[in-house]
Design a protein around this motif. Structure first.
Motif, PDB file in Angstrom:
ATOM      1  N   LEU A 125       0.829  -1.209   0.000  1.00 50.60           N
ATOM      2  CA  LEU A 125       0.000   0.000   0.000  1.00 50.60           C
ATOM      3  C   LEU A 125       0.860   1.254   0.000  1.00 50.60           C
ATOM      4  O   LEU A 125       0.525   2.256  -0.645  1.00 50.60           O
ATOM      5  CB  LEU A 125      -0.928  -0.010   1.213  1.00 50.60           C
ATOM      6  N   GLN A 126       1.979   1.205   0.735  1.00 51.16           N
ATOM      7  CA  GLN A 126       2.865   2.373   0.778  1.00 51.16           C
ATOM      8  C   GLN A 126       3.521   2.609  -0.578  1.00 51.16           C
ATOM      9  O   GLN A 126       3.679   3.738  -1.008  1.00 51.16           O
ATOM     10  CB  GLN A 126       3.937   2.190   1.865  1.00 51.16           C
ATOM     11  N   GLN A 127       3.891   1.518  -1.254  1.00 47.21           N
ATOM     12  CA  GLN A 127       4.559   1.657  -2.552  1.00 47.21           C
ATOM     13  C   GLN A 127       3.711   2.406  -3.565  1.00 47.21           C
ATOM     14  O   GLN A 127       4.229   3.107  -4.414  1.00 47.21           O
ATOM     15  CB  GLN A 127       4.921   0.271  -3.107  1.00 47.21           C
ATOM     16  N   GLN A 147      -7.048   1.716  -9.523  1.00 46.94           N
ATOM     17  CA  GLN A 147      -6.011   1.042 -10.281  1.00 46.94           C
ATOM     18  C   GLN A 147      -4.753   0.865  -9.441  1.00 46.94           C
ATOM     19  O   GLN A 147      -4.096  -0.164  -9.498  1.00 46.94           O
ATOM     20  CB  GLN A 147      -5.699   1.862 -11.536  1.00 46.94           C
ATOM     21  N   ARG A 148      -4.447   1.877  -8.613  1.00 45.01           N
ATOM     22  CA  ARG A 148      -3.268   1.751  -7.754  1.00 45.01           C
ATOM     23  C   ARG A 148      -3.479   0.675  -6.691  1.00 45.01           C
ATOM     24  O   ARG A 148      -2.540  -0.002  -6.286  1.00 45.01           O
ATOM     25  CB  ARG A 148      -2.929   3.106  -7.118  1.00 45.01           C
ATOM     26  N   ILE A 149      -4.726   0.509  -6.249  1.00 43.87           N
ATOM     27  CA  ILE A 149      -5.022  -0.572  -5.299  1.00 43.87           C
ATOM     28  C   ILE A 149      -4.810  -1.929  -5.978  1.00 43.87           C
ATOM     29  O   ILE A 149      -4.248  -2.855  -5.381  1.00 43.87           O
ATOM     30  CB  ILE A 149      -6.470  -0.468  -4.772  1.00 43.87           C
ATOM     31  N   LEU A 163       2.122  -8.274 -14.466  1.00 45.07           N
ATOM     32  CA  LEU A 163       1.411  -8.389 -15.733  1.00 45.07           C
ATOM     33  C   LEU A 163       0.202  -7.460 -15.678  1.00 45.07           C
ATOM     34  O   LEU A 163      -0.685  -7.635 -14.849  1.00 45.07           O
ATOM     35  CB  LEU A 163       0.976  -9.837 -15.940  1.00 45.07           C
ATOM     36  N   LEU A 164       0.193  -6.445 -16.526  1.00 39.89           N
ATOM     37  CA  LEU A 164      -0.874  -5.445 -16.454  1.00 39.89           C
ATOM     38  C   LEU A 164      -1.706  -5.445 -17.735  1.00 39.89           C
ATOM     39  O   LEU A 164      -1.171  -5.385 -18.833  1.00 39.89           O
ATOM     40  CB  LEU A 164      -0.297  -4.050 -16.233  1.00 39.89           C
ATOM     41  N   ASP A 165      -3.004  -5.492 -17.542  1.00 45.42           N
ATOM     42  CA  ASP A 165      -3.942  -5.509 -18.660  1.00 45.42           C
ATOM     43  C   ASP A 165      -4.625  -4.142 -18.733  1.00 45.42           C
ATOM     44  O   ASP A 165      -5.424  -3.801 -17.866  1.00 45.42           O
ATOM     45  CB  ASP A 165      -4.976  -6.624 -18.408  1.00 45.42           C
ATOM     46  N   GLU A 166      -4.284  -3.366 -19.730  1.00 45.27           N
ATOM     47  CA  GLU A 166      -4.885  -2.035 -19.913  1.00 45.27           C
ATOM     48  C   GLU A 166      -4.939  -1.243 -18.599  1.00 45.27           C
ATOM     49  O   GLU A 166      -6.018  -0.854 -18.148  1.00 45.27           O
ATOM     50  CB  GLU A 166      -6.317  -2.163 -20.441  1.00 45.27           C
ATOM     51  N   PRO A 167      -3.786  -0.978 -17.975  1.00 49.51           N
ATOM     52  CA  PRO A 167      -3.829  -0.398 -16.624  1.00 49.51           C
ATOM     53  C   PRO A 167      -4.414   1.006 -16.557  1.00 49.51           C
ATOM     54  O   PRO A 167      -4.803   1.451 -15.497  1.00 49.51           O
ATOM     55  CB  PRO A 167      -2.364  -0.394 -16.194  1.00 49.51           C
TER      56      PRO A 167
END
Lengths: 259, 275
Positions: A125-127, A147-149, A163-167
């Protein structure tokens, strides 16, 4: 160690029933990579993600994640899913969502959150700068915050690969920049594979770029080549490519500095 | 008021009805919250109606209809669940088909059985006032199964309900947890059938959690609130039913619907007050 690919795909074919979507794909990705794959909608981006995550068995060819079958290797993947509208109505706190990243295959191990899990969740959460929101409910957050969560949740799994899908599909441009800056930082110790239909957004940030549209063109460099455009990318790339046929990405980066 | 209540509950059948309400509320409140959150209300309806096939066959064979209902609801929960895991879209049709097959089988076997069958109506519309000691023990057992399951697998259940794909990627045994949940829904549906009948059981399963969902933002308080609400609705339903001599099941469901309406209005007012 450094030379072993984190994801390795060889001559892979995949699809649904009679409908082949990915044709003869080969792809290798290494520990420090930050790869952006672009492609039109319906070009097989989602299918590729499903194959890498072990959710879809390939028809032909091989795939390994951290040297294992995807079903085993996927525990090293931090998966950031695309934003789903239905999520909005589910009563769940930010903390509980990120805690899902600590889930284990053994049901009884999931009974309670151990002190170590708690530390990892807090760090995740801090990152992403979302620690102060941990007691909020998900549906109180904006698209960018949500999205950050999701990224925190992926990080809570202590992944080797993100692995990110349409972030950034449901995110305003400022939050989108924040997310890409965050990913650049994370890339210090995590390999990143980003899949999107939005060329302009990802081209500025990734180290290398490729294109998926049934086939996959990836040469491990940052320029969008004529090949990639040729395998059937849509109109926006054509427009850029006409002006700057070989230095599309460099040219674009330059443009962004003025913004 | 107190005196009136003590008169009402001086009857053993009313005390049994109250105890039954307690166990049923525990089970329906907790499992019903999962039904609503997973948006499987119609699947649960399919399980309830398929169970009627078991009632009919058991009656024909001279067995306890409850046993037939339990077997049928478990089997239909597993079949519908398995199909739903395979094809998201095909499940909707299958639910409709099994829903009607169950009812058809039930009606056919009941009409094949000679003799007086008035008490079979009780499976359709409930007969809370006729619960036996065996029924109460079965209700308690199922309530404990539901509570135990949810207590021990809470985090995995929450994960699957919220984001199934992510849970799969984390290698949580999604199918095992999901199918167990469906079987428990099936068992709960059968015991709740004693209270309000299979036609109204879906209301008891979904209305209290739907009300709770209007006012709480976490699954645990939603479950607790559903249990309490469900018990209060059953309690007042029983009292009104006793006083007016109207069947308890429909009274409980109408009360629940009224509560849902009021709760939605309150929420709307509350939201419109906010800037």
């Amino acid at each position: 160690m450094e030379d072993k690919p984190v994801i390795s795909i060889k001559n892979l074919w995949a699809g649904y029933e009679a409908d082949t979507i990915l044709e003869d794909i080969s792809f290798e990705m290494f520990q420090n990579d930050y790869v952006g794959l672009i492609g039109p909608n319906g070009g097989g981006k989602t299918t590729l993600i499903r194959v890498i995550l072990g959710l879809l068995k390939p028809d032909k060819g091989t795939i390994s994640v951290m040297g294992q079958e995807p079903v085993r290797g996927r525990r090293h993947i931090g998966y950031v899913s695309q934003f789903q509208v239905e999520d909005k109505h589910f009563p769940i706190s930010v903390w509980d969502v990120v805690a899902l990243g600590r889930l284990q295959p053994n049901l009884l191990q999931n009974f309670h959150i151990r002190p170590y899990d708690k530390e990892v969740i807090e760090l995740a959460l801090q990152q992403t700068g979302m620690f102060e929101y941990r007691k909020r409910t998900m549906n109180e957050l904006s698209g960018g915050q949500r999205q950050r969560i999701y990224i925190s949740r992926a990080l809570a799994a202590e992944p080797k690969i993100l692995l990110l899908d349409e972030p950034t599909s449901s995110v305003d441009s400022q939050s989108s920049n924040q997310i890409y800056n965050l990913l650049a930082e994370l890339n210090d110790h995590i390999a990143i594979l980003l899949i999107s239909h939005d060329l302009t957004a990802i081209s500025t940030y990734v180290k290398t770029i490729g294109c998926v549209n049934r086939q996959l063109i990836y040469q491990g460099n940052k320029e969008l080549t004529a090949d990639m455009v040729e395998i059937g990318y849509g109109c926006p790339v054509d427009l850029i490519a006409h002006g700057l046929p070989h230095r599309v990405i460099a040219g674009h980066q330059h443009e962004d500095h003025h913004d | 008021m107190i005196e009136q209540l003590s008169t009402i509950f001086s009857y053993e059948f009313m005390r049994n009805a109250l105890i039954a309400s307690f166990w049923i509320s525990l089970a329906t409140g907790v499992i019903g919250s999962l039904v609503v959150l997973n948006q499987i209300v119609s699947l649960s309806g399919g399980i309830a109606h398929a169970a009627y096939g078991g009632v009919g066959i058991a009656y024909y064979l001279g067995m306890d209809p409850m046993l037939g209902a339990l077997l049928f609801s478990t089997a239909s929960a597993l079949i519908m669940g398995a199909v739903q895991r395979k094809t998201r879209s095909g499940a909707d049709t299958l639910i409709g088909v099994m829903w009607s097959i169950g009812m058809a089988i039930g009606i056919i076997f009941i009409s094949l059985t000679p003799g007086y069958k008035a008490n079979l109506m009780s499976y359709l519309f409930g007969s809370i006032l006729a619960v036996s000691g065996t029924d109460l023990r079965l209700m308690a057992l199922i309530a404990f199964l539901v509570l135990g399951f949810v207590f021990f697998t809470y985090r995995s259940l929450l994960a699957i309900s919220y984001d199934e794909t992510f849970s799969t990627v984390r290698n949580v045994p999604v199918n095992l947890v999901y199918l167990t949940m469906l079987v428990l829904i099936g068992l709960t549906v059968v015991v709740a059938m004693r209270m309000v009948g299979l036609i109204l059981v879906i209301a008891l399963l979904s209305i209290p959690p739907a009300i709770a969902l209007n006012h709480f933002k976490d699954v645990r308080p939603i479950m607790l609130c559903s249990v309490v609400l469900s018990f209060l609705l059953c309690f007042f339903g029983l009292v009104i039913s006793f006083q007016t001599n109207i069947q308890a099941g429909p009274v409980i469901i109408l009360l629940a619907s009224a509560a849902f309406l009021i709760s939605s209005l309150v929420r709307r007012l509350h939201l419109s007050k906010k800037p």
